[in-house]
Enzyme design. Structure first.
Site, mmCIF file in Angstrom:
data_model
loop_
_atom_site.group_PDB
_atom_site.id
_atom_site.type_symbol
_atom_site.label_atom_id
_atom_site.label_comp_id
_atom_site.label_asym_id
_atom_site.label_seq_id
_atom_site.Cartn_x
_atom_site.Cartn_y
_atom_site.Cartn_z
ATOM 1 N N ASP A 45 0.861 -1.054 -0.195
ATOM 2 C CA ASP A 45 0.049 0.038 -0.041
ATOM 3 C C ASP A 45 0.669 1.246 0.134
ATOM 4 O O ASP A 45 2.196 1.277 0.506
ATOM 5 C CB ASP A 45 -0.963 0.061 1.213
ATOM 6 C CG ASP A 45 -2.051 -1.010 1.278
ATOM 7 O OD1 ASP A 45 -2.144 -1.594 0.141
ATOM 8 O OD2 ASP A 45 -2.601 -1.337 2.301
ATOM 9 N N TYR A 73 6.564 -8.058 8.998
ATOM 10 C CA TYR A 73 6.189 -6.561 9.230
ATOM 11 C C TYR A 73 6.295 -6.108 10.559
ATOM 12 O O TYR A 73 6.306 -6.967 11.494
ATOM 13 C CB TYR A 73 4.695 -6.468 8.822
ATOM 14 C CG TYR A 73 4.343 -6.850 7.425
ATOM 15 C CD1 TYR A 73 4.124 -6.008 6.341
ATOM 16 C CD2 TYR A 73 3.716 -8.240 7.404
ATOM 17 C CE1 TYR A 73 3.819 -6.346 5.234
ATOM 18 C CE2 TYR A 73 3.247 -8.479 6.105
ATOM 19 C CZ TYR A 73 3.584 -7.690 4.886
ATOM 20 O OH TYR A 73 3.090 -8.182 3.642
ATOM 21 N N ASP A 87 -7.024 1.635 8.861
ATOM 22 C CA ASP A 87 -5.637 2.153 9.103
ATOM 23 C C ASP A 87 -6.035 3.775 9.344
ATOM 24 O O ASP A 87 -7.141 4.381 9.370
ATOM 25 C CB ASP A 87 -4.680 2.021 8.199
ATOM 26 C CG ASP A 87 -5.377 2.519 6.552
ATOM 27 O OD1 ASP A 87 -6.075 3.279 6.591
ATOM 28 O OD2 ASP A 87 -4.583 1.940 5.593
ATOM 29 N N ARG A 185 -3.517 -4.727 8.568
ATOM 30 C CA ARG A 185 -4.936 -3.913 9.007
ATOM 31 C C ARG A 185 -5.619 -4.569 9.745
ATOM 32 O O ARG A 185 -6.316 -4.273 10.748
ATOM 33 C CB ARG A 185 -5.392 -3.158 7.718
ATOM 34 C CG ARG A 185 -4.382 -2.009 7.305
ATOM 35 C CD ARG A 185 -5.244 -1.557 6.009
ATOM 36 N NE ARG A 185 -5.047 -2.377 4.753
ATOM 37 C CZ ARG A 185 -6.232 -2.219 3.800
ATOM 38 N NH1 ARG A 185 -6.942 -1.513 4.032
ATOM 39 N NH2 ARG A 185 -6.007 -2.775 2.702
#
Length: 319
Positions: A45, A73, A87, A185
């Site tokens: 993203d 991550y 988010d 997310r």
């Protein structure tokens, strides 16, 4: 530099910056190398940063074989509200009190531990998943609230890095090791609910994609600053290591056959630890000649058959 056929065939690890799309990264690499055939594996993203694997020239044909079943991550999770995008870019949808106990590292670790393992995850409404022939995010933007089916994912680990305060709001920084297809997310959203509050994601950095980590990645600023394509290609990834397949070293005559996609004798393959053995039935094998990956073959009963070949060879093989 004119974009066209440069003759470069490689894989690159790029450290994507926040604020740009994955396609923006592709365009930067195209300009630096003067090569129009550039693609990427594993979209990030715009708000996320970190590891992106980019294929150049015939390296683009390897993208579909780089499964990267596991990814890591580092994520920031802020408590207090959920958003419609899960988010910080979305509009608040649910507000909730933040219990004082969530400031405890022991409590945070216990909650995160409950998310480790296989589970069904509902993806964010604002995602690229197709629903009835339309992207979920497009339906969400029209206010249609798409219903997304849960997907089976695995969280291999969820380690607390720190507990902090961001503009007065409680935040957890977490290192996640997850299976391909996991939405961080959604994890942030679900962690907030499990904690008896509400939460959303406020920062995401991919630190590993398959075998490729940040230490193997080139900053995009270095790509832009390169005066010669060789400065970028010097950082090419080993395509065999990225593929994670055993290696079949070819003779010159076998390499000529491989360039035409012909069947090649099974022979023996070398594993990452240096041991050798016969290829296993159905196993993918990296075909290597002159320090170049010239194709990926699969093992049949007696021979190796072509899945995809790279006649010019993908550079960077170090094995």
């Amino acid at each position: 530099m004119r974009r066209g056929g440069s003759g470069y065939n490689a894989l690159l690890g790029i450290d994507k910056s926040c604020g740009m799309t994955s396609h923006d990264v592709v365009n930067h690499v195209r300009r630096a190398l003067g090569e129009r055939r550039v693609g990427h594996a594993g979209t990030l993203d715009p708000a996320a940063s970190g590891v992106m694997v980019v294929g150049v020239g015939q390296g683009t044909r390897l993208m579909g074989l780089l499964t990267a079943e596991r990814k890591r991550y580092t994520a920031g999770i802020i408590f207090g509200c959920e958003t419609d995008t899960d988010d910080a870019d979305g509009a608040p949808t649910v507000a909730a009190e933040v219990p004082e106990r969530l400031s405890s590292e022991d409590v945070a670790r216990d909650i995160l531990a409950s998310f480790v393992g296989e589970q069904d995850q509902v993806p964010p409404a604002y995602s690229a998943i197709s629903v009835g022939g339309q992207r979920s995010y497009a339906l969400a933007r029209e206010g249609k609230a798409p219903e997304l089916a849960a997907r089976r994912i695995t969280v291999f680990s969820a380690e607390l890095v720190e507990i902090a305060s961001v503009e007065g709001q409680l935040s957890w920084v977490v290192d996640f090791d997850v299976s391909k297809g996991t939405y961080i997310r959604s994890l942030a959203r679900d962690i907030g609910r499990a904690a008896g509050s509400a939460a959303h994601l406020v920062g995401l950095r991919r630190t590993q994609s398959g075998s490729v980590g940040l230490d193997a990645c080139l900053a995009l600023s270095a790509v832009d600053a390169a005066q010669d394509p060789a400065e970028v290609l010097a950082h090419a990834l080993d395509p065999v290591a990225a593929l994670g397949a055993p290696v079949r070293q070819l003779s010159a005559s076998e390499a000529a056959d491989a360039a035409c996609g012909k069947v090649v004798a099974a022979g023996t393959v070398r594993l990452a630890d240096g041991t050798e053995r016969a290829p296993l039935p159905g196993e993918r094998v990296a075909m290597v000649f002159d320090q170049r990956l010239v194709g990926v073959w699969s093992c049949g009963r007696r021979d190796l058959a072509c899945e995809v070949n790279f006649p010019a060879g993908i550079t960077g093989v170090r094995a």
